[in-house]
Design a protein around this motif. Structure first.
Motif, short mmCIF file in Angstrom:
data_model
loop_
_atom_site.label_atom_id
_atom_site.label_comp_id
_atom_site.label_asym_id
_atom_site.label_seq_id
_atom_site.Cartn_x
_atom_site.Cartn_y
_atom_site.Cartn_z
N ARG A 1 -20.66 42.65 46.24
CA ARG A 1 -21.46 43.75 46.77
C ARG A 1 -22.74 43.19 47.40
NH1 ARG A 1 -22.48 49.59 44.77
NH2 ARG A 1 -20.50 49.23 43.73
N VAL A 2 -23.09 43.68 48.58
CA VAL A 2 -24.30 43.23 49.27
C VAL A 2 -25.43 44.17 48.87
CG1 VAL A 2 -25.42 42.82 51.48
CG2 VAL A 2 -22.99 42.25 51.17
N MET A 3 -26.48 43.59 48.29
CA MET A 3 -27.61 44.37 47.79
C MET A 3 -28.80 44.23 48.73
SD MET A 3 -26.41 45.76 45.10
CE MET A 3 -27.94 46.41 44.39
N SER A 4 -29.38 45.34 49.11
CA SER A 4 -30.54 45.34 50.00
C SER A 4 -31.85 45.29 49.23
CB SER A 4 -30.52 46.58 50.90
OG SER A 4 -30.55 47.76 50.12
N THR A 5 -31.77 45.41 47.92
CA THR A 5 -32.96 45.37 47.06
C THR A 5 -32.73 44.35 45.94
OG1 THR A 5 -32.12 47.12 45.62
CG2 THR A 5 -33.45 47.79 47.53
N PRO A 6 -33.79 43.92 45.27
CA PRO A 6 -33.61 43.04 44.11
C PRO A 6 -32.77 43.75 43.04
CG PRO A 6 -35.89 43.02 44.82
CD PRO A 6 -35.23 44.12 45.59
N TYR A 7 -32.06 42.97 42.24
CA TYR A 7 -31.21 43.53 41.21
C TYR A 7 -31.16 42.57 40.02
CZ TYR A 7 -27.72 40.21 42.95
OH TYR A 7 -27.06 39.07 43.32
N HIS A 8 -30.59 43.04 38.93
CA HIS A 8 -30.49 42.25 37.70
C HIS A 8 -29.02 42.01 37.36
CE1 HIS A 8 -34.78 43.02 36.76
NE2 HIS A 8 -34.54 44.19 37.35
N VAL A 9 -28.77 40.96 36.60
CA VAL A 9 -27.42 40.68 36.10
C VAL A 9 -27.50 40.49 34.59
CG1 VAL A 9 -25.45 39.11 36.11
CG2 VAL A 9 -26.64 39.63 38.25
N ALA A 10 -26.68 41.24 33.86
CA ALA A 10 -26.59 41.12 32.40
C ALA A 10 -25.17 40.73 32.05
CB ALA A 10 -26.96 42.44 31.73
N ASN A 11 -25.01 39.57 31.43
CA ASN A 11 -23.68 39.06 31.08
C ASN A 11 -23.51 39.09 29.57
OD1 ASN A 11 -21.49 37.05 30.54
ND2 ASN A 11 -21.53 36.89 32.76
N TYR A 12 -22.41 39.71 29.11
CA TYR A 12 -22.19 39.80 27.67
C TYR A 12 -20.70 39.92 27.39
CZ TYR A 12 -23.09 40.96 22.80
OH TYR A 12 -23.15 40.93 21.42
N ASP A 13 -20.23 39.15 26.40
CA ASP A 13 -18.83 39.21 25.96
C ASP A 13 -18.73 39.97 24.65
OD1 ASP A 13 -18.11 37.66 28.14
OD2 ASP A 13 -18.08 35.78 27.00
N PHE A 14 -17.83 40.94 24.60
CA PHE A 14 -17.58 41.72 23.39
C PHE A 14 -16.37 41.14 22.65
CE2 PHE A 14 -19.55 44.65 26.41
CZ PHE A 14 -20.58 45.19 25.66
N ARG A 15 -16.49 41.00 21.33
CA ARG A 15 -15.40 40.51 20.49
C ARG A 15 -15.01 41.61 19.51
NH1 ARG A 15 -19.43 37.00 20.39
NH2 ARG A 15 -19.92 37.61 18.22
N LEU A 16 -13.72 41.95 19.47
CA LEU A 16 -13.24 43.02 18.60
C LEU A 16 -12.44 42.45 17.44
CD1 LEU A 16 -12.09 45.77 21.14
CD2 LEU A 16 -14.37 45.33 20.19
N ALA A 17 -12.64 43.03 16.26
CA ALA A 17 -11.90 42.62 15.07
C ALA A 17 -10.51 43.25 15.07
CB ALA A 17 -12.68 43.05 13.82
N PRO A 18 -9.54 42.57 14.46
CA PRO A 18 -8.19 43.13 14.41
C PRO A 18 -8.11 44.33 13.48
CG PRO A 18 -8.34 41.16 13.06
CD PRO A 18 -9.64 41.28 13.78
N SER A 19 -7.14 45.19 13.75
CA SER A 19 -6.95 46.39 12.95
C SER A 19 -5.46 46.67 12.85
CB SER A 19 -7.66 47.59 13.59
OG SER A 19 -7.29 48.79 12.99
N LYS A 20 -5.09 47.40 11.81
CA LYS A 20 -3.70 47.82 11.67
C LYS A 20 -3.46 49.17 12.33
CE LYS A 20 -3.10 45.43 7.24
NZ LYS A 20 -2.77 45.59 5.80
#
Length: 299
Positions: A275-294
């Motif tokens: 995406r081409v941004m015409s204004t300043p922007y932020h980037v937030a990087n985060y990985d989610f880890r999920l526990a197993p379930s029955k």
């Protein structure tokens, strides 16, 4: 004939509770009655004070709507919501010894609104919403790091001025909300805004209580996320803005260090998703880890 007074009433109530056929409910009610009666005795609660408490709860119910639950806000500010979340996380951790910890949960908050629109990866959830644009990206995996394709992220936040849609639209209209699915490699990315710190609503009973206590009612900037995937424990959590004020004094006691995220600022130009941004922007990087379930498939 029964004679009820301050010396006998607690035992009489507990005897009635003992007849309940639901073992778990009986345990909860037995403890509730025991501690509630002990509290009344400890503070020597007066009839007028108890009447005021009952009225307070009545007003809490009257202040609640489908888009704003004042009882949840009250629970949050008393730390009960975070305590139940933490206890649940501890129970799950006992079954995952030796594995990478699942992403920590935190409170849902009073402004969750079911039925957010389904959107595609890369969508802008905050179209027309005040605030500095931010690209959120990362992966959803299991605790072993394997990607979870088709996981659902249900996302919502306040705007850059600290207001949720239900506070600024009348009748309430959804803004800054959306549901999206991860790709085959468990990746997600979408646009929203960098959330701002804000005061929780103080126009009802929770605000009355906080003012009486002399407590501040501010929360640090954060994005709400619910994450669900087949055969995994659902997660309700926040992403907190690392340079936000009030990280050390959250009014609802919900901050966890593992959920504090850097929002890297970028100059105008082509973003990571093209995406081409015409204004300043932020980037937030985060990985989610999920526990197993029955449990079975998510909805």
């Amino acid at each position: 004939m029964a004679q009820y007074d301050e010396a006998t009433v607690t035992h009489a109530v507990l005897d009635s509770v003992a007849k309940c056929g639901d073992a778990r409910f009986r345990t909860i009610m037995d403890s509730l009655v025991t501690h509630l009666h002990a509290f009344v005795r400890e503070v020597d609660l007066t009839e007028s004070e108890w009447a005021a408490a009952v009225q307070f709860l009545m007003e809490t119910g009257k202040s609640s709507t489908p888009q704003r639950n004042e009882f949840i806000l009250l629970s949050d500010t008393l730390g009960v919501s975070m305590l139940t979340v933490s206890l649940a996380q501890a129970r799950k951790s006992e079954t995952l010894k030796g594995a990478t910890a699942a992403t920590e949960a935190t409170v849902e908050g009073p402004f969750y609104w079911p039925g957010a629109p389904d959107v595609q990866l890369g969508a802008n959830l905050a179209d027309g919403v005040p605030g500095e644009p931010a690209l959120y990206c990362g992966r959803v995996t299991d605790v072993e790091g394997r990607p979870l394709a088709g996981a659902i992220l249900d996302v919502w936040s306040g705007d850059g001025e600290g207001n949720y849609d239900v506070q600024v639209t009348n009748p309430p209209q959804m803004r800054g909300r959306g549901r999206l699915r991860t790709d085959d490699e468990g990746r997600y990315y979408f646009w929203s805004i960098k959330p701002s710190a804000y005061p929780i609503p103080d126009d009802a009973t929770t605000g009355t209580m906080l003012r009486k206590l002399g407590r501040p009612n501010w929360r640090p900037g954060h994005l709400h996320v619910m994450v669900k995937a087949d055969r995994h424990v659902p997660l309700t959590t926040h992403l907190f803005v690392s340079d936000s004020p009030y990280l050390d004094s959250d009014a609802v006691f919900a901050v966890r260090n593992s959920l504090v995220v850097d929002f890297e600022k970028h100059s105008p130009g082509k973003a990571l998703d093209g995406r081409v941004m015409s204004t300043p922007y932020h980037v937030a990087n985060y990985d989610f880890r999920l526990a197993p379930s029955k449990a079975g498939p998510h909805s």
